[in-house]
Enzyme design. Structure first.
Site, short mmCIF file in Angstrom:
data_model
loop_
_atom_site.label_atom_id
_atom_site.label_comp_id
_atom_site.label_asym_id
_atom_site.label_seq_id
_atom_site.Cartn_x
_atom_site.Cartn_y
_atom_site.Cartn_z
N LYS A 54 -45.68 -32.10 12.17
CA LYS A 54 -46.21 -30.86 12.73
C LYS A 54 -47.68 -30.75 12.31
O LYS A 54 -47.99 -30.38 11.17
CB LYS A 54 -45.41 -29.65 12.23
CG LYS A 54 -45.82 -28.36 12.90
CD LYS A 54 -44.83 -27.25 12.57
CE LYS A 54 -45.16 -25.98 13.32
NZ LYS A 54 -46.44 -25.39 12.94
N ASP A 96 -50.08 -18.84 4.83
CA ASP A 96 -48.98 -18.90 5.80
C ASP A 96 -47.65 -18.48 5.18
O ASP A 96 -46.83 -17.83 5.84
CB ASP A 96 -48.83 -20.32 6.35
CG ASP A 96 -49.97 -20.67 7.29
OD1 ASP A 96 -50.84 -19.79 7.55
OD2 ASP A 96 -50.01 -21.83 7.77
N ALA A 97 -47.44 -18.85 3.91
CA ALA A 97 -46.14 -18.54 3.28
C ALA A 97 -45.91 -17.02 3.24
O ALA A 97 -44.79 -16.56 3.43
CB ALA A 97 -46.09 -19.13 1.88
N TYR A 99 -47.16 -14.82 5.37
CA TYR A 99 -46.89 -14.43 6.75
C TYR A 99 -45.44 -14.75 7.10
O TYR A 99 -44.71 -13.92 7.64
CB TYR A 99 -47.85 -15.18 7.68
CG TYR A 99 -47.56 -14.96 9.15
CD1 TYR A 99 -48.19 -13.95 9.86
CD2 TYR A 99 -46.65 -15.78 9.82
CE1 TYR A 99 -47.91 -13.75 11.21
CE2 TYR A 99 -46.36 -15.59 11.17
CZ TYR A 99 -47.00 -14.58 11.86
OH TYR A 99 -46.72 -14.38 13.19
N SER A 130 -43.80 -20.75 21.06
CA SER A 130 -43.82 -20.99 19.63
C SER A 130 -42.53 -21.75 19.27
O SER A 130 -41.74 -22.07 20.16
CB SER A 130 -43.86 -19.62 18.98
OG SER A 130 -44.02 -19.73 17.62
#
Ligand code: NAD
Length: 330
Positions: free
Chosen positions: A118, A35-36, A38, A84
């Site tokens: 989250k 994810d980092a 991205y 989002s």
């Protein structure tokens, strides 16, 4: 003013890459990068588009909610888009968010925030009619999702009936608890099958199986965090919406907190940076929401995100080795 050709090429390269990453992550449940990585590419593209507005495109990944709808499931149109969230990666960006919120409201308005974990899973919308669960859908592209009702009915913590015969839509995150994830990968390993990269992919892959027996065997869980149309329920604040969902028998996260300042938000974030490892499920950040529903209405939305909420993303953990060393599967 003409844009430097190198900048145009860089933006095109980032757009193409982010589209590809999105497809693998949201559609195949099979991420190509951590994810980092991205997030870093996304931030660079946002910055380029801000500095050079002529680079903006309707179909840019900066404008779109990630997913697409898989064939094999009925399509469901969300009455209210499932959006989002904007991201903050450090304390300064939380203060920037606080400033933007206050600028968008009248100066005498007092702002309080709801802080939530989250949960790293898959967003779903559950529709209840007169207290009975009639439909469950994925977020999909934000406007249209997939009807996965049969699979969601196998999740033990999703009530098939509410405590009151009300009609409403609620939203939350389905996730796979850490111990279920480990057990599942152990069993897969013993059978010589490819392992899941992380609990999020395992949860998303399980929910998008056409055979509900597979989802039923995966020990999925849920936390609900919003009422689709909370304005209709006679509520004034997000924390009241959470309390109302709890009263209806829906599972909400016990760590939710209503706080009165950004200092308290930051203390909550700090606490969970240190304590996230103690949880029995994975979280990838903290969601901060303006608590008053009237203020949320006044702040409104951008094309992709509400202006009244932000996701603080935890500092990247070195996940590259995990992702590249493990063979991924759905
Ligand atoms: P997001 O992760 O920034 O936040 C929105 C989502 O948070 C909601 O849809 C919901 O599912 C979830 N959520 C969890 N708890 C919540 C709560 N309490 N309240 C509200 N929402 C809550 O947005 P996104 O569009 O789902 O995904 C973007 C993120 O996904 C990126 O920042 C990136 O980290 C990751 N991603 C990774 C790749 C990759 O290739 N590794 C590709 C695409 C996206």
């Amino acid at each position: 003013m003409a844009i430097d050709q190198d900048i145009e090429m860089r933006a095109a390269e980032l757009r193409e890459r982010l589209h590809r990453y999105n497809y693998h992550y949201h559609v195949l449940d099979d991420p190509l990068v951590p994810d980092a990585n991205y997030d870093e590419d996304m931030r660079e593209l946002i910055q380029l588009e801000e500095n050079h507005p002529a680079l903006k495109r309707e179909d840019s990944p900066t404008m779109r909610v990630g997913g697409e709808v898989l064939s094999g499931f009925q399509k469901v149109r969300h009455e209210r888009a499932m959006l989002s969230l904007g991201n903050a990666f450090n304390e300064q960006e939380l203060w920037d968010f606080d400033r933007r919120v206050r600028q968008g409201l009248s100066p005498e308005d007092d702002v309080t925030y709801s802080c939530e974990l989250k949960i790293d899973g898959l967003a779903v919308a559950l529709t209840y009619e007169e207290g009975r669960l009639v439909r469950g859908a994925t977020r999909g592209d934000g406007q249209i999702g997939e009807d996965i009702t049969s699979n969601l009915k196998t999740v033990g913590s999703i009530p098939l009936h509410l405590n009151e015969a009300v009609s409403l839509e609620v939203r939350g995150e389905v996730f796979m608890p850490e111990h279920s994830f480990q057990r599942l990968n152990e069993a897969k390993g013993e059978r010589g099958e490819a392992l899941f990269a992380n609990p999020r992919n395992a949860a998303a892959g399980s929910l998008r199986q056409l055979d509900p027996k597979i989802a039923a065997a995966r020990n999925l869980d849920i936390f609900l965090y919003a009422i689709g149309d909370d304005r209709g329920a006679g509520l004034a604040s997000h924390h009241e919406a959470i309390a109302y969902m709890k009263k209806l028998g829906l599972k909400v996260n016990p760590e939710n907190r209503h706080v009165s300042s950004m200092e308290e938000v930051i203390a909550y974030v700090q606490h969970w940076i240190e304590k996230r490892k103690d949880l029995r499920y994975e979280i990838d950040g903290i969601v901060i929401k303006v608590d008053s529903l009237r203020q949320q209405d006044e702040l409104g939305f951008t094309a992709k995100n509400p202006r009244w909420a932000i996701a603080y993303k935890f500092p990247a953990e070195e996940k590259m080795t995990t992702l590249t060393d493990i063979e991924l599967s759905v």
